[in-house]
Design an enzyme around this catalytic site. Structure first.
Site, short mmCIF file in Angstrom:
data_model
loop_
_atom_site.label_atom_id
_atom_site.label_comp_id
_atom_site.label_asym_id
_atom_site.label_seq_id
_atom_site.Cartn_x
_atom_site.Cartn_y
_atom_site.Cartn_z
N CYS A 1 0.82 -1.21 0.00
CA CYS A 1 0.00 0.00 0.00
C CYS A 1 0.85 1.26 0.00
O CYS A 1 0.33 2.36 -0.16
CB CYS A 1 -0.92 0.05 1.21
N CYS A 8 -3.42 6.66 7.64
CA CYS A 8 -2.09 7.04 8.14
C CYS A 8 -2.12 7.20 9.67
O CYS A 8 -1.17 6.84 10.35
CB CYS A 8 -1.63 8.36 7.51
#
Ligand SMILES: Cc1ncc(COP(=O)(O)O)c(C=O)c1O
Lengths: 305, 402
Positions: A35, A106
């Site tokens: 990713c 994140c």
């Protein structure tokens, strides 16, 4: 380009605590290189007090991954391990004055690095229950995996239900085609067929769950009904608490059910969505139309009584 | 200092001459080209001229083979859907794994509608296997759609040869030439290409105008039916300013074709050489022997592309990246994945795409700017040690949900 807050930019351009702490005694490696986001968090923990005296990060990732890592190290320094573990991904995002929905993962990565580092320090094995799917709803940052799991757990069969349970599709509605495709697959897998409505469900038309019809309103005494409502709310609380919120029954007055929303659910744009979900569930279980209203919107003379 | 634009494969600046040419069609020449009166008449002539300018750049035999559309994506969709509608008995499509989403996403959708889509694979340099292609050309295939040049790497596909092979078998051949038109000389009249897509904004014309080239005699079914515009092949009142601008842009592209393939290519080569010399652990992706003159795609290992772009942007340099983050998806670019570029490099790819407006001085500035940015980000990277990648990087740092 992304719409990053000034705080995100500041932490990206001038990250704090970059690099590994030299004599670290806790390390957390998390992320997914496929990713494109991965993070190593190193901590120096004082053994007697369990206070984090130094923290450093090394991150492979985009601007917001670096900013989230930098923010995390700033947030944990000076805290005990237990205090640090209370930091949620939302806290990290808040510290940065928000992240775009595509970038919320994140902050999740930051929180997980912390859990992994603490587990490492304590000699435990950190179990990752993280599974991330393709982002479906960009308004509320809900991914494919989350939608599928919710459909399976609650036997959902319409876009409206998916919205009520997960928030996905509750904003701009551009992702409804994606949600319909998921529903088609999931319903097929359980031997059903997905039957969409062409122009969305009409306001106020609520399909009652036929299986629950025998519990007609008339057969319940007022106390039984309140207990039933209480039971439904109790059942919904774990899901809300997982999002940092909570719901509490305040009063019942005919068709009006007054609740108190707390935590992350309170006041935010999601409050209406959450109420919608609670209401839908209550209607299904009670087999009658009820209205769920925030306690704060109660007429003053009654609330004051 | 002015910012430096090296993202011309994303879109280009409208040429000032193009702007000048099209401006009157907003005001004095506002008429509808379909109208009989003088207001419309002149506009009709302007469109005719534009059609011929496009015809010339493509080397098409007839100007009626040029159909104006709204963009490259519309041309792609029109071509592929037309081929399927015109030959309902044929249920297969051949394309490649590295097409633009304008083709790939449509093909993936068509798969859900019951069509079989064969996606040709590429090797590590982005080249096709022509034997695989030949083996798929059967009478079940409705259309082959293969891009002329790749938007991410600039790698050129042998579409002339592939079109001949398809034509020989009586199969329709479409090429998405959105990146190639204006950079590669073309003479469609001499080719076996049946349909071709182009987009104005990639060659210094305005956004919102494109062309589908449709060879005379190739069966066609319109996407938009309605008025008789474009001879009934694309209904809707013409985007007159866009069309006039595109015509002028094609004329200018003809004039600059030579410059594009010499001076621009030289600047691109200098950029590539300068960056590779200054940045260790970086490499060119795609096929440098056979690519567009304006494009170079460089992978910077162990760092992520969006972070590179943000820092470059801060220094006034604009480019783009194939990292997952720049697109908000979970995967790096499908083009990098198809070539088998490892994740640690695929996320760090940066595409520099030049135009005739760039200068050698700008290129030197970029060569100065990039290496410190890469070094700065590598200092943050868990794969990077004091002086280079850590030993066995993929083992030394193996995050939990890798
Ligand atoms: C190869 C290719 N095909 C199609 C398109 C789509 O063109 P448009 O933006 O005009 O629809 C692009 C643009 O990025 C492209 O590079």
């Amino acid at each position: 380009m992304w719409d990053y807050s000034e705080t995100v930019k500041e932490h990206f351009y001038n990250p704090k605590n970059a690099g590994a702490v030299s004599d670290a005694n806790a390390v957390g490696d998390v992320g997914s290189i496929s990713c494109g986001d991965a993070l190593r968090l190193t901590l120096k923990v004082e053994p007697e007090t369990e206070i984090i005296i130094d923290a450093g990060f090394q991150t492979f990732g985009c601007g917001s991954a670096i900013a989230s890592s930098s923010a995390l190290t700033e947030m944990v320094k000076g805290k005990t391990l237990d205090q640090a573990l209370e930091i949620s991904n939302q806290d990290i995002a808040d510290f940065l004055d928000g992240l775009p929905p595509e970038k919320m993962h994140c902050s999740v990565m930051g929180r997980e690095a912390l859990q992994a580092a603490v587990a490492d320090y304590r000699g435990e094995v950190w179990e990752d229950d993280h599974e991330e799917g393709a982002l479906i709803c960009k308004c509320f940052a809900i991914d494919d995996v989350m939608i599928r799991e919710t459909i399976r757990a609650n036997n959902l069969s319409s876009v409206e239900e998916v919205t009520n349970y997960t928030k996905a599709g509750g904003g701009c509605s551009s992702c409804h085609e994606g949600i319909e495709n998921i529903l088609t697959e999931e319903l097929e897998a359980r031997g059903d067929t997905f039957e969409p409505s062409a122009v969305g469900k009409k306001e106020g038309v609520v399909r009652l769950n036929p299986g629950k019809k025998e519990e007609a309103p008339a057969t319940m005494t007022p106390v039984q009904r309140i207990l039933k409502i209480q039971e439904v709310l109790e059942g919904l609380r774990p899901a809300l608490q997982a999002d940092g919120g909570d719901v509490e029954l305040m009063d019942v007055e005919g068709k009006n059910i007054y609740v108190k929303l707390t935590g992350a659910c309170n006041g935010c744009q999601m409050a209406a969505m959450t109420l919608g979900g609670v209401q839908q569930k209550l209607i299904e279980v009670l087999g009658e139309f009820v209205k769920v209203i925030p306690h704060t919107e109660r007429p003053v003379e009654i609330a004051g009584a | 200092m002015a910012d430096i634009y090296l993202d011309n494969n994303a879109t280009t600046m409208c040429d000032p001459d193009v702007v000048q040419e099209l401006m009157p069609y907003f005001s004095e020449q506002f008429g509808n080209p379909s109208s009989l009166h003088s207001f419309g008449n002149k506009v009709g002539f302007a469109i005719k001229k534009a059609r011929q300018q496009v015809q010339k750049l493509l080397g098409a035999e007839h100007d009626s083979e040029i159909i104006f559309t709204s963009c490259g994506s519309e041309s792609d969709s029109t071509a592929i859907l037309s081929a399927l509608k015109a030959q309902p008995e044929r249920k297969e499509i051949i394309t490649t794994v590295v097409e633009h989403p304008a083709v790939l996403t449509l093909c993936e959708y068509l798969e859900t509608e019951g069509y079989t889509v064969h996606k040709l694979k590429v090797d590590s340099k982005g080249n096709l296997d022509m034997d695989e292609y030949a083996s798929l050309l059967t009478d079940k295939v409705a259309v082959v759609s293969v891009m002329w040049a790749n938007n991410e790497t600039g790698t050129i596909f042998p579409v002339l040869e592939m079109a001949e092979m398809a034509d020989e078998k009586g199969i329709m051949f479409h090429t998405d030439a959105v990146q190639a038109v204006g950079k590669i000389p073309m003479n469609l009249a001499d080719s076996k290409i049946h349909m071709l897509s182009l987009s104005g904004h990639k060659l210094h014309a305005p956004k919102g105008v494109g062309v589908l080239y449709l060879r005379r005699g190739v069966r066609f079914r319109p996407l938009l039916r309605g008025g008789h515009q474009e001879r009934g092949r694309r209904a809707g009142t013409e985007n007159t300013t866009g069309i006039v601008g595109l015509g002028k842009a094609c004329e200018l592209a003809m004039e600059h074709m030579e410059y594009e393939n010499t001076a621009v290519a030289e600047m691109r080569d200098r950029l590539q050489e300068g960056i590779l010399a200054a940045v260790p652990h970086s490499f060119v992706t795609g096929n440098p022997e056979n690519r567009l003159p304006n494009t170079v795609n460089i992978a910077f290992e162990y760092i992520e592309g969006e972070a590179i772009l943000l820092l470059m942007n801060k220094q006034g340099v604009a480019a783009s990246s194939g990292s997952a983050c720049t697109s908000g998806s979970l995967e790096p670019s499908h083009v990098m994945k198809a070539m088998g570029i490892p994740y640690t490099a695929a996320h760090g790819t940066v595409r520099f795409s030049l135009s005739r407006y760039n200068t050698p001085e700008e290129i030197e500035r970029v060569i100065e700017a990039v290496p410190p940015i890469v070094a700065q980000l590598r200092k943050l990277s868990p794969y990077w040690g004091d002086n280079g990648p850590v030993e066995n990087p993929e083992e030394a740092f193996a995050p939990v949900y890798a």
